[in-house]
Design an enzyme around this catalytic site. Structure first.
Site, PDB file in Angstrom:
ATOM      1  CB  SER A   1      -0.829  -0.022   1.295  1.00 35.39           C
ATOM      2  OG  SER A   1      -1.437   1.235   1.525  1.00 35.39           O
TER       3      SER A   1
ATOM      4  CE1 TYR B   1      -3.827  -2.391   5.147  1.00 39.09           C
ATOM      5  CE2 TYR B   1      -3.279  -0.090   4.739  1.00 39.09           C
ATOM      6  CZ  TYR B   1      -3.694  -1.317   4.272  1.00 39.09           C
ATOM      7  OH  TYR B   1      -3.987  -1.485   2.935  1.00 39.09           O
TER       8      TYR B   1
END
Ligand code: NDP
Length: 267
Positions: A141, A154
């Site tokens: 990401s 995350y």
């Protein structure tokens, strides 16, 4: 690496990016696609909707059950004639600050996003090395390149994927193994709804940035292009991609932007 006639394994194929990738690989002429996730009914739906005529194998899997992941990896390698491209896509995001989030939530996100990927990769890699061919795709990401507010675990899990796969690439390039790290920005999927809040419950809300993001189909096409060109790392999305450039060349400016966002509570 060419996609035609290849065997591909995609985790997190029951929705969003994994689903779009399944259709894109099918249209590109993959011979066999193994699709994994926990929701079998959704995997059935993807299989029934899939274009082209690849053989689609549903292999239900919870990537947080690491022993089961290891067993599944070995079983698929042994029974499906070898995996050419493994797409480690399964993942959950986060909406909650460090101050409020319990350690169990951090561990859960690491178990799914990092250790799930590591476990499956370790199970599939020996077969690829023996064949002297294979491609490992890891869904990172832009949060794998910068720490983003409300996504501490995350961001940590996605950063960890870069360390792991960069080292794996360095160790295995001479064995014929390719590694691609994909860093999307905002993609229009249910990721923000499925994200864990500070108590570990589903956040349940579609974020505005997600809603206005790139389509998963467009991202899937970019990923296929990167596989064909054997790229090592790609950044995909809208203007949020600029963050990677700022982090490298103007880190103070990026820190200021992110701190403002952290103070506002914006997602
Ligand atoms: P979705 O929530 O639509 O998809 C997540 C997928 O992961 C689902 O298929 C889900 O399947 C699977 N999954 C979640 N937990 C587990 C688990 N424990 N075991 C097995 N599978 C699991 O979101 P996206 O499609 O957007 O997310 C796909 C990947 O893309 C993730 O790794 C995410 O971090 C990454 N990403 C997404 C971005 C975005 O903006 N959308 C941006 C950057 C990265 P099931 O529920 O059936 O188990």
């Amino acid at each position: 690496m060419q996609i035609k006639n290849k065997t591909i394994w995609i985790t997190g194929a029951s929705s969003g990016i994994g689903e779009a990738l399944t259709y894109a690989f099918a249209e590109a002429g993959a011979a066999k696609i193994i699709i994994s996730g926990r929701r079998v009914a959704e995997l059935e739906r993807v299989k029934n909707t899939c274009p082209g005529n690849p053989e689609i194998i549903i292999r239900p899997l919870d990537v947080a059950e690491h022993d089961a992941v290891t067993a599944a990896g070995k079983e698929v390698e042994a029974t499906q004639g070898g995996v050419d491209i493994l797409v480690n896509n399964a993942g959950i995001s986060q909406r909650g600050t460090v101050l409020e989030t319990g350690l169990e939530v951090d561990k859960r996100i690491m178990d799914v996003d990092f250790f799930g990927t590591v476990a499956l990769t370790k199970a599939v890699l020996p077969g690829m090395v023996a064949r002297r061919s294979g491609m490992l795709v890891a869904m990172s990401s832009l949060s794998g390149k910068m720490g983003v507010p409300q996504r501490s675990a995350y961001s940590a899990a996605k950063h960890a994927l870069h360390g792991f796969f960069d080292a794996l690439r360095a160790e295995n390039t001479h064995h014929g193994i390719k590694v691609l790290l994909v860093c999307p920005g905002y993609i229009r999927t249910d990721i923000s709804k499925n994200a864990l809040d500070s108590d570990g419950k589903k956040a349940g809300k579609m974020d505005e940035n997600q809603e206005n993001g790139m389509s998963p189909e467009e991202l899937a096409q970019r990923i296929l292009q990167a596989i064909r060109k054997e790229e090592r790392e790609i950044y995909v999305g809208g203007k949020e991609k600029l963050g990677v450039f700022l982090k490298r060349f103007f880190p103070g400016i990026l820190a200021g932007i992110l701190a403002k966002r952290g103070a506002s509570g914006e997602n």
